[in-house]
Design an enzyme around this catalytic site. Structure first.
Site, mmCIF file in Angstrom:
data_model
loop_
_atom_site.group_PDB
_atom_site.id
_atom_site.type_symbol
_atom_site.label_atom_id
_atom_site.label_comp_id
_atom_site.label_asym_id
_atom_site.label_seq_id
_atom_site.Cartn_x
_atom_site.Cartn_y
_atom_site.Cartn_z
ATOM 1 N N ARG A 167 -51.578 -69.079 29.452
ATOM 2 C CA ARG A 167 -50.763 -67.931 29.880
ATOM 3 C C ARG A 167 -49.458 -67.942 29.099
ATOM 4 N NH1 ARG A 167 -54.704 -66.523 31.860
ATOM 5 N NH2 ARG A 167 -55.216 -65.878 33.996
ATOM 6 N N LEU B 135 -45.631 -67.801 29.085
ATOM 7 C CA LEU B 135 -44.567 -68.078 30.054
ATOM 8 C C LEU B 135 -43.416 -67.087 29.888
ATOM 9 C CD1 LEU B 135 -44.762 -71.915 29.682
ATOM 10 C CD2 LEU B 135 -45.097 -70.661 31.834
ATOM 11 N N HIS C 163 -51.527 -75.912 19.202
ATOM 12 C CA HIS C 163 -52.304 -74.737 18.812
ATOM 13 C C HIS C 163 -53.345 -75.148 17.767
ATOM 14 C CE1 HIS C 163 -53.100 -70.486 18.216
ATOM 15 N NE2 HIS C 163 -53.104 -70.719 16.924
HETATM 16 C C1 GRF Z 1 -56.778 -76.914 22.465
HETATM 17 O O1 GRF Z 1 -57.630 -76.541 21.420
HETATM 18 C C2 GRF Z 1 -55.377 -76.447 22.190
HETATM 19 O O2 GRF Z 1 -55.055 -76.429 20.839
HETATM 20 C C3 GRF Z 1 -55.388 -75.045 22.744
HETATM 21 O O3 GRF Z 1 -56.191 -75.134 23.896
HETATM 22 C C4 GRF Z 1 -57.130 -76.197 23.761
HETATM 23 C C5 GRF Z 1 -56.994 -77.087 24.952
HETATM 24 O O4 GRF Z 1 -58.020 -78.039 25.030
HETATM 25 N N1 GRF Z 1 -54.048 -74.580 22.998
HETATM 26 P P1 GRF Z 1 -58.000 -79.166 26.142
HETATM 27 O O5 GRF Z 1 -57.945 -78.463 27.504
HETATM 28 O O6 GRF Z 1 -56.799 -80.015 25.926
HETATM 29 O O7 GRF Z 1 -59.268 -79.912 25.950
#
Ligand code: GRF
Length: 204
Positions: free
Chosen positions: A96, A98, A114
């Site tokens: 989400r 923020l 990311h």
């Molecule tokens: C990851 O790929 C991260 O880069 C993105 O969301 C995913 C989260 O994966 N923002 P997890 O829940 O930590 O396994």
């Protein structure tokens, strides 16, 4: 304003919406007794998030807060973070956006991970964007959160190859393995005072 290093172990919070594999990496990297810091609180906007179970299994306080219009989530999350004396907030698959008031409050101590080499492929489905663009390389980025989407100062990046027979799942898995190294490294870099929020000051 909080400045790092704190001169004591940091109290770390993680916000997560899903499986929580990055949370697990942070739990392992910052256990009880770690000199740099310890994960003290996990908050999810989804009651069924596996991340909450992983936090509980590790003996860490786990809180479900419905996202609602965002403002109510931000208010409740801020109250919980303040109550727990949190110094640093990590967004680990928190799906989400923020509210700006929250982002401003935690400026310099709010990090996101990311699955691309930012500034390439911001927003949702970064792995699909990379495949569609036909790039030979992708990876992950840990950055400070500012009021844009995936736009804040970069702290840490790790690269992976994009292979000819990759699909979204295989590329995501290869990137995820690097995320689990990148996030703890970025957190250490911030806690030690080496990475700070102003882009020209970000150094390792
Ligand atoms: C990851 O790929 C991260 O880069 C993105 O969301 C995913 C989260 O994966 N923002 P997890 O829940 O930590 O396994």
């Amino acid at each position: 304003m909080t400045t790092f290093p704190l001169g004591r172990p940091a109290r770390i919070a993680v916000l997560a919406s899903g499986r929580g594999s990055n949370l697990e990496a942070l739990l392992q990297a910052f256990p009880e007794g770690d000199a740099a810091g310890t994960v003290r609180l996990v908050i999810s906007n989804r009651a069924a998030a596996a991340a909450l179970d992983k936090a509980r299994a590790a003996g860490v306080e786990a809180l479900h807060l419905p996202y609602g219009d965002g403002e109510s989530f931000a208010a409740a999350a801020t109250a919980a973070l303040e109550r727990a004396g949190i110094d640093l907030v990590c967004l680990a698959g928190f799906m989400r956006i923020l509210p700006p008031t929250f982002v401003r409050r935690y400026r310099g101590r709010l990090l996101n991970i990311h699955p691309s080499l930012l500034p390439a492929f911001r927003g949702l489905h970064a792995q699909r964007q990379a495949l569609e663009a036909g790039v030979a390389e992708s990876g992950c980025t840990v950055h400070f959160v500012d009021e844009g989407i995936d736009t804040g100062a970069v702290i840490e990046q790790r690269r992976v190859p994009v292979l000819p027979d990759d699909d979204e799942a295989s590329l995501a898995e290869r990137i995820r393995r690097e995320e689990h190294r990148a996030f703890p490294e970025a957190v250490r870099s911030v806690l030690s005072g080496h990475a700070t929020v102003t882009p020209e000051e970000v150094r390792r």
